[in-house]
Scaffold this motif. Sequence first.
Motif, PDB file in Angstrom:
ATOM      1  N   UNK A  65       0.846  -1.187   0.000  1.00 51.52           N
ATOM      2  CA  UNK A  65       0.000   0.000   0.000  1.00 51.52           C
ATOM      3  C   UNK A  65       0.885   1.242   0.000  1.00 51.52           C
ATOM      4  N   UNK A  66       1.164   1.751  -1.197  1.00 50.92           N
ATOM      5  CA  UNK A  66       2.072   2.877  -1.345  1.00 50.92           C
ATOM      6  C   UNK A  66       1.717   3.628  -2.622  1.00 50.92           C
ATOM      7  N   UNK A  67       1.966   4.929  -2.649  1.00 52.73           N
ATOM      8  CA  UNK A  67       1.651   5.730  -3.833  1.00 52.73           C
ATOM      9  C   UNK A  67       2.897   5.928  -4.691  1.00 52.73           C
ATOM     10  N   UNK A  68       2.675   6.284  -5.945  1.00 51.23           N
ATOM     11  CA  UNK A  68       3.783   6.546  -6.857  1.00 51.23           C
ATOM     12  C   UNK A  68       4.653   7.684  -6.331  1.00 51.23           C
ATOM     13  N   UNK A  69       4.011   8.728  -5.779  1.00 49.59           N
ATOM     14  CA  UNK A  69       4.765   9.866  -5.255  1.00 49.59           C
ATOM     15  C   UNK A  69       5.622   9.461  -4.058  1.00 49.59           C
ATOM     16  N   UNK A  70       5.129   8.532  -3.250  1.00 51.71           N
ATOM     17  CA  UNK A  70       5.910   8.080  -2.103  1.00 51.71           C
ATOM     18  C   UNK A  70       7.152   7.302  -2.543  1.00 51.71           C
ATOM     19  N   UNK A  71       7.025   6.533  -3.631  1.00 53.14           N
ATOM     20  CA  UNK A  71       8.173   5.760  -4.124  1.00 53.14           C
ATOM     21  C   UNK A  71       9.230   6.686  -4.697  1.00 53.14           C
ATOM     22  N   UNK A  72       8.807   7.612  -5.577  1.00 56.79           N
ATOM     23  CA  UNK A  72       9.776   8.493  -6.246  1.00 56.79           C
ATOM     24  C   UNK A  72      10.176   9.678  -5.384  1.00 56.79           C
ATOM     25  N   UNK A  73       9.397   9.951  -4.332  1.00 56.54           N
ATOM     26  CA  UNK A  73       9.706  11.076  -3.462  1.00 56.54           C
ATOM     27  C   UNK A  73      10.342  10.642  -2.150  1.00 56.54           C
ATOM     28  N   UNK A  74       9.517  10.103  -1.242  1.00 55.22           N
ATOM     29  CA  UNK A  74      10.004   9.752   0.090  1.00 55.22           C
ATOM     30  C   UNK A  74      11.063   8.653   0.024  1.00 55.22           C
ATOM     31  N   UNK A  75      10.764   7.563  -0.687  1.00 57.83           N
ATOM     32  CA  UNK A  75      11.704   6.439  -0.749  1.00 57.83           C
ATOM     33  C   UNK A  75      13.017   6.849  -1.401  1.00 57.83           C
ATOM     34  N   UNK A  76      12.933   7.651  -2.476  1.00 57.49           N
ATOM     35  CA  UNK A  76      14.147   8.104  -3.158  1.00 57.49           C
ATOM     36  C   UNK A  76      14.973   9.002  -2.246  1.00 57.49           C
ATOM     37  N   UNK A  77      14.291   9.906  -1.523  1.00 60.01           N
ATOM     38  CA  UNK A  77      15.009  10.803  -0.621  1.00 60.01           C
ATOM     39  C   UNK A  77      15.665  10.025   0.521  1.00 60.01           C
ATOM     40  N   UNK A  78      14.974   9.009   1.022  1.00 71.17           N
ATOM     41  CA  UNK A  78      15.542   8.205   2.099  1.00 71.17           C
ATOM     42  C   UNK A  78      16.746   7.396   1.605  1.00 71.17           C
ATOM     43  N   UNK A  79      16.689   6.923   0.377  1.00 72.46           N
ATOM     44  CA  UNK A  79      17.837   6.207  -0.194  1.00 72.46           C
ATOM     45  C   UNK A  79      19.044   7.137  -0.278  1.00 72.46           C
ATOM     46  N   UNK A  80      18.799   8.372  -0.730  1.00 73.48           N
ATOM     47  CA  UNK A  80      19.872   9.363  -0.823  1.00 73.48           C
ATOM     48  C   UNK A  80      20.412   9.693   0.565  1.00 73.48           C
ATOM     49  N   UNK A  81      19.491   9.914   1.528  1.00 79.40           N
ATOM     50  CA  UNK A  81      19.920  10.218   2.893  1.00 79.40           C
ATOM     51  C   UNK A  81      20.728   9.061   3.476  1.00 79.40           C
ATOM     52  N   UNK A  82      20.314   7.844   3.190  1.00 80.06           N
ATOM     53  CA  UNK A  82      21.063   6.684   3.652  1.00 80.06           C
ATOM     54  C   UNK A  82      22.442   6.619   3.035  1.00 80.06           C
ATOM     55  N   UNK A 121       5.970  -5.462   3.188  1.00 78.50           N
ATOM     56  CA  UNK A 121       4.527  -5.684   3.319  1.00 78.50           C
ATOM     57  C   UNK A 121       3.779  -4.384   3.636  1.00 78.50           C
ATOM     58  N   UNK A 122       4.545  -3.297   3.899  1.00 80.24           N
ATOM     59  CA  UNK A 122       3.910  -2.005   4.162  1.00 80.24           C
ATOM     60  C   UNK A 122       4.870  -0.901   3.767  1.00 80.24           C
ATOM     61  N   UNK A 123       4.331   0.307   3.670  1.00 78.72           N
ATOM     62  CA  UNK A 123       5.147   1.440   3.209  1.00 78.72           C
ATOM     63  C   UNK A 123       6.305   1.709   4.163  1.00 78.72           C
ATOM     64  N   UNK A 124       6.037   1.677   5.484  1.00 79.65           N
ATOM     65  CA  UNK A 124       7.112   2.009   6.426  1.00 79.65           C
ATOM     66  C   UNK A 124       8.249   1.008   6.319  1.00 79.65           C
ATOM     67  N   UNK A 125       7.958  -0.257   6.099  1.00 79.67           N
ATOM     68  CA  UNK A 125       9.004  -1.275   5.945  1.00 79.67           C
ATOM     69  C   UNK A 125       9.841  -0.976   4.701  1.00 79.67           C
ATOM     70  N   UNK A 126       9.157  -0.648   3.605  1.00 82.12           N
ATOM     71  CA  UNK A 126       9.838  -0.323   2.352  1.00 82.12           C
ATOM     72  C   UNK A 126      10.750   0.882   2.534  1.00 82.12           C
TER      73      UNK A 126
END
Length: 510
Positions: A65-82, A121-126
């Motif tokens: 359960x995740x949106x396209x904006x969350x993948x390209x926005x939040x997840x991408x930013x977290x990958x960069x921050x990591x 299995x969820x957005x926070x895990x991803x």
Amino acid sequence: MSELGHEANGTITTKVPARLDRLPWSRWHWMIVIGLGTVWILDGLEVTVVGNIASRLSEDGSGLSITDAQVTGIAAALYVAGACSGALFFGWLTDRYGRKKLFLITLAVYLAATALTAVSFSAWWFFLFRFLTGFGIGGEYAAINSAIDELIPSRYRGRVDLIINGSFWLGAMGGALLSVLALNTDIFPKDIGWRLTFGLGVVLGLVILLVRRHVPESPRWMFIHGRSEEAEKLVDDVEREVERETGERLPEPAGSITIKQRHSVGFVTIGRTLFRSYPKRAVLGLSLFVGQAFLYNAITFGFGSILVKFFDVPSGTTGYFFTVIAFGNFLGPLLLGRLFDTWGRRPMIAGTYVLSGLLLYVTAWMFGNGWLTAITMTACWCVVLFFASAGASSAYLTVSEIFPMETRAMAIAFFYAIGTAAGGISGPLIFAGLTESGVVGDTVLAFCIGATLMVLAGVVAVFFAVDAERKSLEDIATPLSAQAAATTPADASSADASSTPPPTGSASPR
């Protein structure tokens, strides 16, 4: 062949650097390249796959359960921050505890995080495991670049470093094509295909880990950190292996270096060394990293939306266009890398930066006038990135060879983190609205910003680049431990290596 002099205060004289630099290319060097260099393929695979499967993850039935904006926005930013935080954290540990320990640990972090991403299995895990994946990859940059430069002979160092860093784009090509396959629901169900793409990254990482176990610790790091006998024995073994392979006796090493052994360097000493002892080199490193980061975001951020909005390219086929561009990116370091060792660092770094920026200006001008199609636009990008990729790879080479041995991994980590933050955080904030607005003039402006920063970085290189081609690392930047040995009386117990500015010229008499 080893010669090692010891003194009571921990000061030694060694020929290890000269012995490593005079080695001919051998199977041992190929083992290093394969064991250490292939991690960039994983990074390229990771970054590209996530961008291309974003739409699938947000669909009903994906199992997440995740949106396209969350993948390209939040997840991408977290990958960069990591990646940024991992580079700094593991970079400090790499200088303190050794190259081998850390390049095994960082790969293990990547493998675990990627495997756990696949079972999200969820957005926070991803989100959590995208951050940790970036954390491991960021640590790889510091540990791997420092190890490669310290193990590869000086006359090959430039081309090998560039090609290895450029191999990122082989992973990007694989990620683009893999995503096309994974998104085909005739082959894989919606909730399985995207998980398999991450699983492939784990499989590749395990293969690399098997090879990497045989890559040795850097002898340069070892003799500075009180393990000089191990360093000498390691080089003895390598020399015997090379002589058996070539059937020829190796020539005598040209010169030695005297150092005062030490076990760690504090953050204050590292910062003082980078910005007080080498201010011009620090400006050079920042300019190169920020310039290439913004250029790549000017072109690749919103890549799919540019093709879709301005050229009516179906969204499902943009991966093929990206594969073509990625191939052009890889060809740059592959074909131009040798010139960095022959023509020299200064003309090639400055030339690739300035030329790629000027070509991007021309591309922006033609795009603004409506003269390009999807195919000719892609062709223009390929030409720009052919030169830009060689320049961007040379940024990693530059910061890994122009600072003292004891600060090398931390210097790589620092400049990588600044450049990645600029490109992965500031870049998207600037270019998102420009490239996604659908206004031609806005996209032209995005291109011009990236081109301008690239040209400016090239100009900085004209004045500040270091002529490091075919030179020993110890000649390019005298180790802090060598400065300490030169300024400390034989009966002194310690010395602050940062108190003496680095001398110019050779690290030891020839």
